[in-house]
Structure formats: structure tokens, C-alpha cells
Design a protein around this motif. Structure first.
Motif, short mmCIF file in Angstrom:
data_model
loop_
_atom_site.label_atom_id
_atom_site.label_comp_id
_atom_site.label_asym_id
_atom_site.label_seq_id
_atom_site.Cartn_x
_atom_site.Cartn_y
_atom_site.Cartn_z
N THR A 288 -47.25 -92.85 97.58
CA THR A 288 -48.70 -92.66 97.87
C THR A 288 -49.00 -92.13 98.99
O THR A 288 -48.82 -91.73 100.15
CB THR A 288 -48.35 -94.63 99.07
N PRO A 289 -50.13 -91.16 98.82
CA PRO A 289 -50.46 -90.65 99.28
C PRO A 289 -50.91 -90.53 100.89
O PRO A 289 -51.87 -91.89 101.00
CB PRO A 289 -51.61 -89.63 98.33
N ARG A 290 -51.23 -90.23 102.02
CA ARG A 290 -51.03 -90.66 103.23
C ARG A 290 -52.15 -90.59 102.72
O ARG A 290 -52.82 -91.78 104.16
CB ARG A 290 -50.38 -89.29 104.36
N PRO A 291 -52.96 -90.10 102.82
CA PRO A 291 -54.97 -90.24 103.06
C PRO A 291 -55.13 -91.80 102.90
O PRO A 291 -55.71 -92.47 103.81
CB PRO A 291 -55.37 -89.05 102.89
N VAL A 292 -54.02 -92.62 102.25
CA VAL A 292 -54.62 -93.65 101.23
C VAL A 292 -53.89 -94.68 102.37
O VAL A 292 -54.85 -95.36 102.82
CB VAL A 292 -53.70 -93.99 99.94
N LEU A 293 -52.85 -94.12 102.77
CA LEU A 293 -51.94 -94.96 104.21
C LEU A 293 -52.84 -94.90 104.90
O LEU A 293 -52.67 -96.60 105.45
CB LEU A 293 -50.19 -94.70 104.30
N LEU A 294 -53.46 -94.05 105.15
CA LEU A 294 -54.45 -93.93 107.17
C LEU A 294 -54.88 -95.80 106.40
O LEU A 294 -56.16 -95.55 107.66
CB LEU A 294 -54.85 -93.22 107.02
N SER B 205 -54.32 -102.08 111.86
CA SER B 205 -54.05 -103.88 111.17
C SER B 205 -52.58 -103.57 111.18
O SER B 205 -51.17 -104.38 111.27
CB SER B 205 -53.67 -103.60 109.12
N GLY B 206 -52.11 -102.19 112.76
CA GLY B 206 -50.53 -102.32 113.65
C GLY B 206 -50.56 -104.55 113.63
O GLY B 206 -48.90 -104.25 113.61
N ALA B 207 -50.37 -104.62 113.91
CA ALA B 207 -50.75 -106.01 114.35
C ALA B 207 -50.49 -106.88 113.45
O ALA B 207 -49.34 -108.72 113.60
CB ALA B 207 -51.27 -106.59 115.69
N LEU B 208 -50.63 -106.79 112.24
CA LEU B 208 -50.59 -107.54 111.23
C LEU B 208 -49.46 -107.66 110.86
O LEU B 208 -48.94 -108.55 109.85
CB LEU B 208 -51.89 -106.88 110.50
N LEU B 209 -48.69 -106.36 110.79
CA LEU B 209 -47.75 -106.38 110.28
C LEU B 209 -46.19 -106.75 110.34
O LEU B 209 -45.50 -107.97 109.67
CB LEU B 209 -46.91 -104.94 110.26
N PRO C 54 -62.08 -99.97 97.63
CA PRO C 54 -61.57 -100.59 96.04
C PRO C 54 -60.52 -100.63 95.10
O PRO C 54 -59.58 -100.74 96.34
CB PRO C 54 -62.23 -98.83 95.59
N MET C 55 -60.77 -101.40 94.08
CA MET C 55 -58.88 -101.50 93.62
C MET C 55 -57.83 -100.65 93.77
O MET C 55 -56.81 -101.50 94.07
CB MET C 55 -59.27 -102.33 92.11
N ARG C 56 -57.93 -99.17 93.42
CA ARG C 56 -57.20 -98.47 93.24
C ARG C 56 -56.62 -98.37 95.24
O ARG C 56 -55.74 -98.40 95.08
CB ARG C 56 -57.75 -97.56 93.11
N THR C 57 -57.15 -98.29 95.90
CA THR C 57 -56.78 -98.59 97.01
C THR C 57 -56.31 -100.06 97.83
O THR C 57 -55.15 -99.79 98.62
CB THR C 57 -58.45 -98.09 98.37
N ALA C 58 -57.06 -100.97 97.67
CA ALA C 58 -56.22 -102.12 97.73
C ALA C 58 -54.76 -102.47 96.70
O ALA C 58 -53.86 -103.10 98.00
CB ALA C 58 -57.34 -103.20 97.56
N THR C 59 -55.12 -102.29 95.81
CA THR C 59 -53.66 -102.47 94.63
C THR C 59 -51.85 -101.60 95.75
O THR C 59 -51.54 -101.46 95.73
CB THR C 59 -54.03 -101.80 93.64
N ALA C 60 -52.86 -99.96 96.28
CA ALA C 60 -51.77 -99.21 96.52
C ALA C 60 -51.80 -99.43 98.30
O ALA C 60 -50.24 -99.31 98.56
CB ALA C 60 -52.32 -97.56 96.94
N LEU C 61 -52.68 -100.29 98.91
CA LEU C 61 -52.35 -100.58 100.29
C LEU C 61 -51.20 -102.06 99.91
O LEU C 61 -50.59 -102.36 101.46
CB LEU C 61 -53.00 -101.23 101.22
N ALA C 62 -51.39 -102.66 98.84
CA ALA C 62 -50.56 -104.02 99.52
C ALA C 62 -49.58 -103.68 99.06
O ALA C 62 -47.94 -104.21 99.62
CB ALA C 62 -50.80 -104.63 97.93
N ASN C 63 -48.71 -102.41 99.08
CA ASN C 63 -46.76 -101.90 99.00
C ASN C 63 -46.87 -102.31 100.01
O ASN C 63 -45.53 -102.71 100.33
CB ASN C 63 -47.21 -101.17 97.95
N PRO C 64 -46.62 -101.64 101.38
CA PRO C 64 -46.55 -101.44 102.54
C PRO C 64 -46.69 -102.56 103.02
O PRO C 64 -45.66 -103.52 103.30
CB PRO C 64 -47.32 -100.39 103.11
N LEU C 65 -47.63 -103.74 102.85
CA LEU C 65 -47.84 -104.99 103.32
C LEU C 65 -46.87 -106.02 102.27
O LEU C 65 -45.84 -107.35 102.87
CB LEU C 65 -48.85 -105.58 103.02
#
Length: 268
Positions: free
Chosen positions: A66-72, A77-81, A175-186
Motif C-alpha cells: 500500500t502506498p505510504r501516503p495512504v497509510l499515513l 490511531s497508534g493506541a488503537l492497534l 472515501p471507500m478506496r482509503t477506508a478499504t486500504a486502511l482496513a488491512n493494517p487494522l
């Protein structure tokens, strides 16, 4: 179910990992329960554990590409993990003692209720930003307190948490594209401890006889699913399809309905 069929279904889990952030859990649980139906009442716990292993690999690979700008966008949300991970440990442990019928109906009920919530409550299909317009506010981080409950429910059901995190991220302004990408590290934060608990578990004697299980994990099914999934993740991350945001949200909702139906048809 032979390796060719499982690998073909793995292609679908790869697509859902990238397009919907599912990590494979919502597809893998019904499929592995079906593939291991001969295990009887042990089939669903094995499916849940195997699904968690598939999600770890899929989500880790999808996060890595996943591109780093998306993961940023996860900054703040650090305490969430760690709370996701703690909840996942509890949920995975509890799933070892839950009656199979309870786990199955909880899976179906949660999926169906989530689909209804997304359909009826504003913020998922109907957003405050008109189609094609730029967002008018900065997306918010997910609430830290949601980590433990999300992790516990996701690990208990074997779904990785994306069914909760994607709608939450979307309602937070992504947006959906970002939400679905961020779901992977979570998802990774949920699935890693769930896999550790599942691998350490001893399967019931009847299930262990000749089944080739490692703990509660079916390595044959997991390997075949990953064989199909990983190439698809690599291709779709490099060349993501351009899907209109609302259509993307509608497809996510439709997939939830299909998964609930598949689980209803699986088992006794």
C-alpha cells in the motif's frame, strides 16, 4: 474440496482484500467450513482459525504494497492497534469454547445487522460530500476505545474486523478506496494474536485424527487459498480499478449480504 477449487476461491479472497479490506475472512470462513465439513462440529472452529491465518498473510502483504501516503492516514490511531490485539486474544480464546451453533448464528446475525445498519443509517451509502466533490473536512481517527470490542468480536467470528473498521473509517470521512486500504493494517492487528491462540490450541481428538491440523488450523486449505490470493493482491495494488465511490460502497454492502447467505447454507 480439491486444491484447484480452493485456489480459485483464493483469487476471490485476494480481490476482497484489496477492494473491500476483508483480508479473506468473510470468504474463507464459509469456504473452509464447507471444505472441512467432515470434521462435524469442529469444522467451524477450524474454519475460523484457518481464516485468521489467511488474513494475516493477505493483510500483511496488502499493507506492505500500500502506498505510504495512504497509510499515513492512520496517524493518531497508534493506541488503537494494541487494543485491537488485546481484544483479539480474548475473542480467539473464547471462540475455542463457544458451541459451533452459537458461532455460526452470531456470524450470520452480525453480518446481517451490519448490512442493515449500512443501508439505513446515513454516512456509508449517503455521505455529506456530494459525488465528485472534494471532502469538506479532514477525516477523523477512529476512537481508541473501539479497539478492544472490535478485536474481540472480529477474532471470535474469524472476520478480521474490516466489517467494523471500513464503515467506521468511511463515517470518519474517508472515501471507500482509503477506508478499504486502511482496513488491512487494522486487520493485521486483529489476526496476528488470533492466529497465535489458534496455533497453540489443541483440536478435539476426533478432529485431530487424520485431519492434518496444526492446532486448529487447516494448513492445506490455508495454503491453497493463499496460492490464489497473493498474486491478485499484487496486481490490484499496482493497478487498482477505478470504481466510483458510491458504487464501491454498494458493492461492499452487497458482498456482506452474499456472505451471510453463504454462511446460512453452510453446516447442518
Amino acid at each position: 474440496m480439491d486444491v484447484v477449487t480452493l485456489t480459485a476461491i483464493g483469487l476471490l479472497t485476494g480481490a476482497t482484500t484489496v477492494l473491500f479490506g476483508f483480508g479473506g475472512g468473510f470468504v474463507a470462513v464459509p469456504v473452509v467450513a464447507w471444505a472441512d465439513a467432515a470434521l462435524g462440529t469442529t469444522a467451524l472452529p477450524v474454519a475460523t482459525a484457518t481464516s485468521a491465518l489467511v488474513m494475516v498473510v493477505n493483510a500483511a502483504f496488502a499493507t506492505a504494497v500500500t502506498p505510504r501516503p495512504v497509510l499515513l492516514a492512520l496517524r493518531g490511531s497508534g493506541a488503537l492497534l494494541p487494543l485491537l490485539a488485546a481484544g483479539a486474544c480474548a475473542g480467539a480464546y473464547a471462540s475455542r469454547f463457544a458451541p459451533p451453533a452459537l458461532a455460526r448464528w452470531a456470524f450470520v446475525a452480525y453480518t446481517a445487522l451490519t448490512a442493515l445498519d449500512l443501508l439505513l443509517r446515513p454516512g456509508f451509502l449517503r455521505t455529506a460530500t456530494p459525488p465528485g466533490a472534494e471532502p469538506t473536512r479532514t477525516p477523523r481517527p477512529l476512537p481508541t476505545g473501539a479497539g478492544a470490542p472490535i478485536g474481540a468480536v472480529a477474532a471470535f467470528l474469524g472476520v478480521g474486523g474490516s466489517v467494523m473498521t471500513v464503515p467506521a473509517l468511511r463515517r470518519a470521512g474517508h472515501p471507500m478506496r482509503t477506508a478499504t486500504a486502511l482496513a488491512n493494517p487494522l486487520t493485521l492487528a486483529v489476526a496476528l494474536p488470533a492466529v497465535a491462540v489458534s496455533l497453540a490450541a489443541s483440536p478435539p481428538p476426533a478432529a485431530a485424527t487424520g485431519a492434518g491440523l496444526i492446532g486448529l488450523v487447516d494448513p492445506y486449505a490455508a495454503g491453497a487459498l493463499l496460492l490464489g490470493a497473493l498474486p491478485v493482491i499484487a496486481v490490484l495494488r499496482r493497478r487498482p480499478p477505478r470504481i466510483p465511490d458510491r458504487l464501491h460502497a454498494c458493492a461492499y454492502l452487497a458482498l456482506l449480504g452474499l456472505v451471510a447467505l453463504a454462511m446460512l447454507l453452510t453446516g447442518d
